[in-house]
Design an enzyme around this catalytic site. Structure first.
Site, PDB file in Angstrom:
ATOM      1  N   HIS A 168     -19.243  23.588  25.127  1.00  0.00           N
ATOM      2  CA  HIS A 168     -18.320  24.690  25.438  1.00  0.00           C
ATOM      3  C   HIS A 168     -18.818  26.002  24.839  1.00  0.00           C
ATOM      4  O   HIS A 168     -18.021  26.869  24.485  1.00  0.00           O
ATOM      5  CB  HIS A 168     -16.890  24.358  24.978  1.00  0.00           C
ATOM      6  CG  HIS A 168     -16.245  23.299  25.845  1.00  0.00           C
ATOM      7  ND1 HIS A 168     -15.640  23.605  27.049  1.00  0.00           N
ATOM      8  CD2 HIS A 168     -16.155  21.970  25.704  1.00  0.00           C
ATOM      9  CE1 HIS A 168     -15.188  22.476  27.600  1.00  0.00           C
ATOM     10  NE2 HIS A 168     -15.498  21.462  26.805  1.00  0.00           N
ATOM     11  N   ASP A 209     -21.681  27.448  26.524  1.00  0.00           N
ATOM     12  CA  ASP A 209     -22.483  28.124  27.568  1.00  0.00           C
ATOM     13  C   ASP A 209     -21.745  29.296  28.205  1.00  0.00           C
ATOM     14  O   ASP A 209     -22.318  30.362  28.409  1.00  0.00           O
ATOM     15  CB  ASP A 209     -23.025  27.129  28.616  1.00  0.00           C
ATOM     16  CG  ASP A 209     -21.982  26.344  29.382  1.00  0.00           C
ATOM     17  OD1 ASP A 209     -20.779  26.403  29.030  1.00  0.00           O
ATOM     18  OD2 ASP A 209     -22.368  25.645  30.356  1.00  0.00           O
ATOM     19  N   SER A 211     -23.079  10.045  52.429  1.00  0.00           N
ATOM     20  CA  SER A 211     -23.449   9.501  51.135  1.00  0.00           C
ATOM     21  C   SER A 211     -23.430   7.987  51.252  1.00  0.00           C
ATOM     22  O   SER A 211     -22.600   7.428  51.982  1.00  0.00           O
ATOM     23  CB  SER A 211     -22.435  10.001  50.104  1.00  0.00           C
ATOM     24  OG  SER A 211     -22.191   9.003  49.159  1.00  0.00           O
ATOM     25  N   GLY A 247     -17.750  11.559  37.338  1.00  0.00           N
ATOM     26  CA  GLY A 247     -16.624  11.767  36.414  1.00  0.00           C
ATOM     27  C   GLY A 247     -16.888  11.247  35.017  1.00  0.00           C
ATOM     28  O   GLY A 247     -15.968  11.046  34.238  1.00  0.00           O
ATOM     29  N   SER A 256     -22.755  14.695  37.384  1.00  0.00           N
ATOM     30  CA  SER A 256     -23.102  14.210  38.718  1.00  0.00           C
ATOM     31  C   SER A 256     -22.974  15.330  39.743  1.00  0.00           C
ATOM     32  O   SER A 256     -23.737  15.383  40.711  1.00  0.00           O
ATOM     33  CB  SER A 256     -22.204  13.037  39.107  1.00  0.00           C
ATOM     34  OG  SER A 256     -20.856  13.419  39.048  1.00  0.00           O
ATOM     35  N   GLU A 290     -19.712  25.779  42.222  1.00  0.00           N
ATOM     36  CA  GLU A 290     -18.767  25.069  41.341  1.00  0.00           C
ATOM     37  C   GLU A 290     -17.503  25.923  41.144  1.00  0.00           C
ATOM     38  O   GLU A 290     -16.386  25.430  41.219  1.00  0.00           O
ATOM     39  CB  GLU A 290     -19.473  24.822  40.009  1.00  0.00           C
ATOM     40  CG  GLU A 290     -18.842  23.839  39.091  1.00  0.00           C
ATOM     41  CD  GLU A 290     -19.193  22.385  39.427  1.00  0.00           C
ATOM     42  OE1 GLU A 290     -18.316  21.545  39.223  1.00  0.00           O
ATOM     43  OE2 GLU A 290     -20.306  22.105  39.896  1.00  0.00           O
ATOM     44  N   ASP A 327     -25.253  22.833  33.167  1.00  0.00           N
ATOM     45  CA  ASP A 327     -25.524  21.627  33.953  1.00  0.00           C
ATOM     46  C   ASP A 327     -26.514  21.898  35.091  1.00  0.00           C
ATOM     47  O   ASP A 327     -27.443  21.127  35.329  1.00  0.00           O
ATOM     48  CB  ASP A 327     -24.220  21.065  34.539  1.00  0.00           C
ATOM     49  CG  ASP A 327     -23.192  20.799  33.458  1.00  0.00           C
ATOM     50  OD1 ASP A 327     -23.566  20.798  32.274  1.00  0.00           O
ATOM     51  OD2 ASP A 327     -22.008  20.605  33.800  1.00  0.00           O
ATOM     52  N   TYR A 382     -10.105  22.978  31.354  1.00  0.00           N
ATOM     53  CA  TYR A 382     -11.396  23.653  31.147  1.00  0.00           C
ATOM     54  C   TYR A 382     -11.230  25.168  31.337  1.00  0.00           C
ATOM     55  O   TYR A 382     -11.632  25.970  30.488  1.00  0.00           O
ATOM     56  CB  TYR A 382     -12.415  23.092  32.150  1.00  0.00           C
ATOM     57  CG  TYR A 382     -13.815  23.633  31.955  1.00  0.00           C
ATOM     58  CD1 TYR A 382     -14.754  22.927  31.226  1.00  0.00           C
ATOM     59  CD2 TYR A 382     -14.199  24.857  32.498  1.00  0.00           C
ATOM     60  CE1 TYR A 382     -16.043  23.414  31.042  1.00  0.00           C
ATOM     61  CE2 TYR A 382     -15.472  25.357  32.318  1.00  0.00           C
ATOM     62  CZ  TYR A 382     -16.392  24.636  31.601  1.00  0.00           C
ATOM     63  OH  TYR A 382     -17.659  25.137  31.416  1.00  0.00           O
TER      64      TYR A 382
END
Ligand code: GLA
Length: 387
Positions: free
Chosen positions: A33, A35, A66, A119, A124, A161, A173, A223
């Site tokens: 936490h 970045d 997928s 998750g 991912s 994101e 990430d 978040y």
């Protein structure tokens, strides 16, 4: 192996020979936490990857499936997103953000397979965004100055994101999924976007990830709230420290002088970020100096700060860290990633790894009824084509 199977599945599905690309998940060793506060992080790319088989089309349609879900999505580049589902949202998001950056993408058929658990706090979603973005850029008709500037790809995926997954995440990430280096962790300066590669091919220790098996599904709201609390901290501290832009700019001494003026919650959030930045730099020094005992202590301190001040841990993560701290041969342990579930990262003496995994699995299962997935991670390369 997985890329060969995927190639064959793609052939069956679309009747054409694909190219295959992949991007890794990540584990963050320390610097949590920080970045989105312009601070420092120390992640490494792991040897679990997301693979994308891709073949261009003559139109502007993107069709993606997928191997993990039935169905799939289909949309035209530049048109509104018609579907739903996590995988589709990320694919659409990265296509849209690259298009907005004026990359000239072409239509494509995609088949995606992932080894990165969803998750689990191992990123991912970044592995998916980066593998898809990189694949599409590489097959574009007028390749945009390949090799693509990977930091630009990371920034586009971060915007995806924000806009399509609803998390106001930092850059860690996507950055490590792009730029990871085999046998190294990266100390990333999230303000300048420069990195220093730190060797992590340790002779006597291993990085072990333990999955609490609790998904962090609903964590986006929490978040974003943490991020807003940090920004409020900066606004308030700027009354006394007018030159600060982000918590990165606040030294521990200055913070101690002015912390008293902050509301309790904001003070604790800021305290975490400011001390975590210092811990991250100290941890790199310890690693480079071969002082694993010190590195491990900093990991425990990071966990306590995330648990008590930042309040993003969970009882299961705390339990995994508590069990680890009682096991022989463990230098340090902490939660990794955004929190509220997911994984811990443990630094364990090589000779004790097997015993550690047996003990932590047994004790965690006895307490929770859940069997944790534990594995030794190798630091791996970032996004690449699979040949
Ligand atoms: C998530 C975000 C990252 C970072 C971590 C916490 O993984 O995507 O940007 O903020 O949480 O360190």
């Amino acid at each position: 192996m997985i890329s060969e199977t995927l190639r064959a599945q793609f052939q069956n599905l679309y009747g054409r020979e694909p190219r295959v690309f992949s991007a890794p998940g990540r584990v963050n060793l320390i610097g949590e936490h920080t970045d989105y506060n312009d601070g420092f992080v120390l992640p490494m790319a792991i040897d679990r990857r997301t693979f994308v088989a891709v073949s261009p089309r003559d139109d502007r349609i993107i069709r993606a499936r997928s191997t993990a879900e039935a169905g799939g999505i289909e949309f035209e580049i530049g048109r509104e997103y018609p579907g739903d589902g996590d995988c589709g949202r990320y694919v659409y998001g990265v296509v849209e953000c690259l298009r907005q950056d004026e990359f000239d993408l072409r239509g494509a058929d995609l088949l995606i397979a992932s080894e990165v658990p969803i998750g689990a706090g191992l990123s991912s979603s970044a592995a998916l965004e980066i593998s898809v973005g990189f694949a599409l850029l590489n097959i574009s008709e007028q390749p945009v100055e390949l090799p693509i500037d990977l930091v630009d790809l990371a920034l586009a995926a971060q915007r995806a994101e924000h806009h399509y997954a609803g998390t106001q995440s930092g850059i860690m990430d996507q950055y490590i999924a792009c730029l990871g280096i085999k046998s190294h962790a990266l100390l990333i300066d999230c303000r300048s976007l420069e990195y220093r590669a730190v060797p992590i091919d340790l002779e006597h220790a291993r990085v072990v990830v333990c999955n609490s098996m609790i998904k962090h599904d609903l964590a986006a709201g929490e978040y974003n709230q943490r991020r807003a609390e940090c920004e409020e901290g900066v606004r308030r501290l700027a009354a006394n420290l007018p030159r600060i832009q982000a918590l990165r700019d606040v030294g521990i001494d200055d913070f101690d002088l002015y912390a008293g003026s902050l509301p309790e919650i904001i003070r604790r959030r800021c305290n975490h970020v400011i001390t975590e930045n210092a811990r991250t730099l100290a941890a790199v020094e310890a690693l480079e100096g071969g002082d694993l005992a010190r590195f491990g202590k900093l990991m425990y301190a990071s966990h306590e700060s995330l648990r008590d001040d930042y309040e993003v841990s969970s009882p299961e993560l705390d339990l995994l860290v508590a069990i680890a701290s009682r096991c022989d041969g463990v230098f340090g342990a902490r939660m990794t990633g955004g929190g509220f579930g997911g994984c811990t990262v443990n630094l364990v003496a090589a000779d004790f790894v097997d015993k550690f995994i047996t003990t932590i699995s047994r004790e965690y299962e006895t307490e929770t009824g859940l069997r944790p997935d534990c594995y030794v991670c190798q630091a791996s390369a970032g996004v690449r084509e699979e040949h």
